[in-house]
Design an enzyme around this catalytic site. Structure first.
Site, PDB file in Angstrom:
ATOM      1  N   PRO A  45       0.793  -1.224   0.000  1.00 47.11           N
ATOM      2  CA  PRO A  45       0.000   0.000   0.000  1.00 47.11           C
ATOM      3  C   PRO A  45       0.830   1.280   0.000  1.00 47.11           C
ATOM      4  CG  PRO A  45      -0.123  -1.101   2.134  1.00 47.11           C
ATOM      5  CD  PRO A  45       0.578  -2.034   1.206  1.00 47.11           C
ATOM      6  N   ASN A  46       0.298   2.228  -0.731  1.00 52.73           N
ATOM      7  CA  ASN A  46       0.822   3.586  -0.852  1.00 52.73           C
ATOM      8  C   ASN A  46       2.094   3.702  -1.679  1.00 52.73           C
ATOM      9  OD1 ASN A  46      -1.280   4.808   0.735  1.00 52.73           O
ATOM     10  ND2 ASN A  46      -0.303   3.860   2.513  1.00 52.73           N
TER      11      ASN A  46
ATOM     12  N   ARG B  67       4.761  11.149  -2.282  1.00 46.79           N
ATOM     13  CA  ARG B  67       4.487  11.026  -0.854  1.00 46.79           C
ATOM     14  C   ARG B  67       5.790  11.086  -0.061  1.00 46.79           C
ATOM     15  NH1 ARG B  67       3.903   5.563   2.076  1.00 46.79           N
ATOM     16  NH2 ARG B  67       3.431   6.220   4.189  1.00 46.79           N
TER      17      ARG B  67
ATOM     18  N   TYR C 193      11.028   8.763   1.259  1.00 41.89           N
ATOM     19  CA  TYR C 193      10.966   7.753   0.196  1.00 41.89           C
ATOM     20  C   TYR C 193      11.645   8.163  -1.107  1.00 41.89           C
ATOM     21  CZ  TYR C 193       7.557   5.813   3.408  1.00 41.89           C
ATOM     22  OH  TYR C 193       6.952   5.305   4.518  1.00 41.89           O
TER      23      TYR C 193
ATOM     24  N   ASN D 125       7.990  -5.653  -1.158  1.00 46.66           N
ATOM     25  CA  ASN D 125       7.961  -4.513  -0.249  1.00 46.66           C
ATOM     26  C   ASN D 125       6.525  -4.452   0.250  1.00 46.66           C
ATOM     27  OD1 ASN D 125       7.796  -2.098   1.094  1.00 46.66           O
ATOM     28  ND2 ASN D 125       9.041  -0.973  -0.382  1.00 46.66           N
TER      29      ASN D 125
ATOM     30  N   ALA E  58       3.207  -1.000   4.740  1.00 44.76           N
ATOM     31  CA  ALA E  58       2.623  -1.060   6.083  1.00 44.76           C
ATOM     32  C   ALA E  58       2.178  -2.469   6.483  1.00 44.76           C
ATOM     33  CB  ALA E  58       1.446  -0.095   6.194  1.00 44.76           C
TER      34      ALA E  58
ATOM     35  N   GLU F 142      12.764  -9.428   1.179  1.00 42.51           N
ATOM     36  CA  GLU F 142      11.969  -8.308   1.686  1.00 42.51           C
ATOM     37  C   GLU F 142      12.761  -7.017   1.464  1.00 42.51           C
ATOM     38  OE1 GLU F 142      10.172  -6.854   6.027  1.00 42.51           O
ATOM     39  OE2 GLU F 142      11.223  -8.769   5.862  1.00 42.51           O
TER      40      GLU F 142
ATOM     41  N   HIS G  19      12.669  -2.652   1.863  1.00 35.66           N
ATOM     42  CA  HIS G  19      12.071  -1.411   2.366  1.00 35.66           C
ATOM     43  C   HIS G  19      12.928  -0.250   1.904  1.00 35.66           C
ATOM     44  CE1 HIS G  19       9.228  -3.557   4.818  1.00 35.66           C
ATOM     45  NE2 HIS G  19      10.221  -4.345   5.170  1.00 35.66           N
TER      46      HIS G  19
ATOM     47  N   ARG H  59      12.768   4.381  12.349  1.00 32.38           N
ATOM     48  CA  ARG H  59      11.486   5.091  12.330  1.00 32.38           C
ATOM     49  C   ARG H  59      10.678   4.776  13.584  1.00 32.38           C
ATOM     50  NH1 ARG H  59       8.810   4.788   6.710  1.00 32.38           N
ATOM     51  NH2 ARG H  59       7.686   6.527   7.643  1.00 32.38           N
TER      52      ARG H  59
END
Length: 147
Positions: A11-12, A19, A24, A75, A78, A99, A101, A108
């Site tokens: 998502p996103n 964003r 990012y 990825n 969330a 995985e 990110h 974070r």
């Protein structure tokens, strides 16, 4: 052409470049797709590149990959921190899972420090920006014999 490497984005990530560019970066998801395809081409691999904001769609693609892929780069965004269902789907796969990110999730908010997906991942790349996808593709090529 060899079997594909699925590159799945949660998502996103469709908002990459728009964003929170301070976290990012300014590159778009299309830039990431082109980067992955370039590395795959050099390694003799094929890429199936997808993004969804829906957990069930990511799970369906993982199930699809079980039948037609050599590996998954994911990825989960969330869903990394919430989805046991994605972990279960990945655990049903017998091929490599990496995985990725874009940000360093460990620098974070504390709720981002735990990853369900990491319990299944053969490798985790975090904090390298979109370059992490290139690293993941190169490592996947090594794992599946394409590089």
């Amino acid at each position: 052409m060899s079997q594909a490497i699925y590159v799945l984005n949660g998502p996103n990530l469709n908002l990459l470049g728009k964003r929170e560019p301070g976290i990012y970066g300014k590159q778009t998801l299309d830039d990431v797709r082109q980067l992955c395809e370039s590395v795959a081409d050099q390694s003799g691999l094929k890429v199936v590149f997808r993004q969804s904001n829906a957990e069930h769609e990511l799970i369906d693609w993982i199930h699809e990959a079980r039948e037609s892929a050599q590996g998954i780069i994911i990825n989960p965004a969330a869903y990394t921190h919430t989805s046991i269902a994605i972990l279960d789907a990945l655990s049903a796969c017998s091929f490599p899972v990496i995985e990725v990110h874009i940000s360093n999730i460990h620098k974070r908010e504390s709720f981002r420090h735990h990853s369900y997906v990491s319990a299944r991942a053969d490798a985790v790349i975090a904090g390298c920006g979109v370059h992490g996808y290139q690293l993941a593709m190169q490592h996947m090529a090594t794992l599946v014999g394409g590089g």
